[in-house]
Motif scaffolding. Structure first.
Motif, short mmCIF file in Angstrom:
data_model
loop_
_atom_site.label_atom_id
_atom_site.label_comp_id
_atom_site.label_asym_id
_atom_site.label_seq_id
_atom_site.Cartn_x
_atom_site.Cartn_y
_atom_site.Cartn_z
N THR A 377 -8.07 -36.68 11.38
CA THR A 377 -7.14 -37.35 10.32
C THR A 377 -7.18 -36.58 8.76
N THR A 378 -7.94 -35.42 8.81
CA THR A 378 -7.94 -34.81 7.56
C THR A 378 -6.96 -33.58 7.59
N THR A 379 -6.43 -33.09 8.42
CA THR A 379 -5.86 -31.98 8.54
C THR A 379 -4.29 -31.91 7.84
N THR A 380 -3.96 -31.20 6.97
CA THR A 380 -2.65 -31.07 6.19
C THR A 380 -1.95 -29.59 6.50
N PRO A 381 -0.40 -29.94 6.68
CA PRO A 381 -0.03 -31.00 5.97
C PRO A 381 0.70 -32.26 6.94
N THR A 382 0.22 -32.18 8.27
CA THR A 382 0.74 -33.18 9.20
C THR A 382 -0.61 -33.83 9.86
N PRO A 383 -1.17 -34.74 9.03
CA PRO A 383 -2.44 -35.28 9.54
C PRO A 383 -2.16 -36.23 10.60
N ASP A 384 -2.98 -36.79 11.56
CA ASP A 384 -2.84 -37.50 12.58
C ASP A 384 -2.88 -38.92 12.14
N SER A 385 -2.45 -39.94 12.91
CA SER A 385 -2.47 -41.18 12.61
C SER A 385 -3.99 -41.70 12.61
N ARG A 386 -4.56 -42.53 11.60
CA ARG A 386 -5.80 -42.84 11.41
C ARG A 386 -6.06 -43.80 12.34
N THR A 387 -5.31 -44.74 12.75
CA THR A 387 -5.47 -45.84 13.34
C THR A 387 -5.33 -45.70 15.02
N ASN A 388 -4.65 -44.69 15.58
CA ASN A 388 -4.69 -44.55 16.77
C ASN A 388 -5.78 -44.06 17.58
N GLY A 389 -6.10 -42.86 17.05
CA GLY A 389 -7.09 -41.90 17.66
C GLY A 389 -6.68 -41.36 18.84
N ASN A 390 -6.53 -40.23 18.90
CA ASN A 390 -6.20 -39.37 20.24
C ASN A 390 -7.18 -39.36 21.01
N ARG A 391 -6.49 -39.65 22.47
CA ARG A 391 -7.28 -40.08 23.50
C ARG A 391 -7.50 -38.82 24.60
N GLY A 392 -6.52 -37.73 24.34
CA GLY A 392 -6.59 -36.56 25.42
C GLY A 392 -5.63 -37.08 26.59
N PHE A 393 -5.82 -36.53 27.81
CA PHE A 393 -5.01 -36.47 28.73
C PHE A 393 -5.59 -36.91 30.27
#
Length: 400
Positions: A377-393
């Motif tokens: 969630t902290t990467t700039t300039p394009t942070p990921d959505s804080r609510t979803n959370g990545n799951r992988g594949f």
């Protein structure tokens, strides 16, 4: 601290008769093992062909038969995870089992040495790879940024890059490259490190298989994972079919996944998101975000859930590379249908699509690349959505 007994997928032998694997020195007195003559027991365990007496003297268990009156010898090592109990594995197809009595609340680590040396009689020829098969693997989950900051599993001594992993990885595997053991004997160190987490269940059962340098089963160089079947399932580490939006993708992953090219087929690899029984997402890699385009007015980075990547450059945090990937319903010659980088929450070669589909590639040798950065969630300039959370594949594959 372990809160319940570990699960053992084979038979009660593990819980009734934990054994200690002998060191290389004592094994020299039992040369009756047939190096790299793998066998499978009626219970689907892997073993090595040996004379019955040698199997018993080594602390192994005979189950099934081999040629010339030999037995299929199953070897298991289980240490107490303290500094005075340092175990060394020199036999092919040895299982490393977590302590059957559970881990002490003060245990901070647990390690094992895999000794590779062609002069050892139980090896007798050069080894170039070791495969780790995670029959059982449960340690603490990563934190909200996908970082393994409580428990970790690490490998030292391999020549290829081995990522740090944690969480649940039952059914996964790794290939470790080493220099030929006839010229450069190698000690691989497998290590669990534990932090403070009283709610965590920590248990493992890892099959350690040695692969000779002249074996047809060697994985291509720099492939952490290698799939030799025509069909199957490939998952990112710690992906599970469970409900909820808790982050399960691991940070700081950077490895290749390879597939054997099957003779007699058209050399097309197709990947389809797994069918899930929960609300888990089978493809969720760095929620797509809008990005600024050169020559245009800057656009704020806004997460766009439930879509595929918006453009190839959109996947700059976490992504899966499928070289020359295209939707199976369209030929790869169609304009704008060939992509390499895939991210977002839908697997689709079309940008900003809201449906997952089957993506194929004809680029051989078949190889995928999975990369994640160090946070969610902290990467700039394009942070990921804080609510979803990545799951992988989780993807099913077909070599057709």
């Amino acid at each position: 601290m372990i809160t319940e007994a570990p699960r053992f997928p084979f038979n009660p032998y593990y819980t009734l008769m934990p054994v200690r694997y002998p060191t290389a020195v004592s094994t020299r007195t039992n040369p009756a093992f047939v190096p790299f003559a793998s066998c499978t027991t009626p219970n689907k365990e892997m073993g090595i062909c040996a004379e019955s007496g040698a199997c018993i003297r080594s602390g192994g268990r005979a189950s099934g038969t081999c040629d010339l009156g030999r037995v299929c010898c199953v070897n298991v090592v289980s240490n107490t995870c303290d500094d005075e109990d340092r175990q060394v594995v020199t036999l092919d197809n040895t299982y490393w089992l977590s302590p059957t009595t559970g881990l002490s609340s003060t245990t901070s680590s647990c390690s094992l040495t895999v000794k590779l040396d062609a002069t050892l009689p139980e090896q007798g020829k050069a080894v170039c790879q070791v495969r780790l098969t995670f029959v059982l693997f449960t340690i603490a989950q990563p934190n909200a940024e996908s970082v393994c900051n409580t428990d970790t599993f690490d490998v030292a001594g391999a020549s290829n890059k081995i990522p740090t992993i944690c969480g649940d990885n039952e059914g996964q595997h790794m290939y470790l490259n080493v220099p030929s053991s006839d010229t450069s004997p190698t000690d691989l160190q497998l290590s669990f490190n534990f932090g403070t987490n009283s709610n965590s269940i920590r248990a493992w059962n890892i099959l350690i298989s040695m692969i000779p340098c002249d074996s047809v089963n060697l994985a291509p160089l720099d492939c952490l994972q290698y799939f030799t079947a025509r069909t199957g399932t490939v998952r990112s580490f710690n992906w599970r079919d469970v409900a909820g939006t808790r982050t399960r993708q691991l940070a700081n992953q950077d490895y290749s996944i390879c597939f054997k090219t099957m003779p007699g087929f058209t050399k097309t690899l197709c990947l389809t998101p797994c069918t899930v029984t929960s609300t888990q997402m089978p493809f969720s890699i760095s929620v797509a975000s809008t990005i600024a385009v050169a020559g245009r007015v800057p656009v704020p980075a806004v997460p766009t859930p439930n879509q595929s990547q918006l453009a190839p450059l959109n996947c700059n945090n976490d992504y899966l590379v499928i070289p020359g990937g295209y939707n199976s319903a369209k030929p790869p010659s169609v304009d704008n249908m060939a992509y390499d980088r895939y991210c977002g929450e839908r697997l689709n070669a079309l940008p900003g699509n809201v449906a997952s589909t089957t993506v194929c590639t004809t680029a051989t040798p078949f190889r995928l690349l999975f990369r994640t950065n160090g946070d969610e969630t902290t990467t700039t300039p394009t942070p990921d959505s804080r609510t979803n959370g990545n799951r992988g594949f989780c993807l099913t594959f077909r070599n057709q």
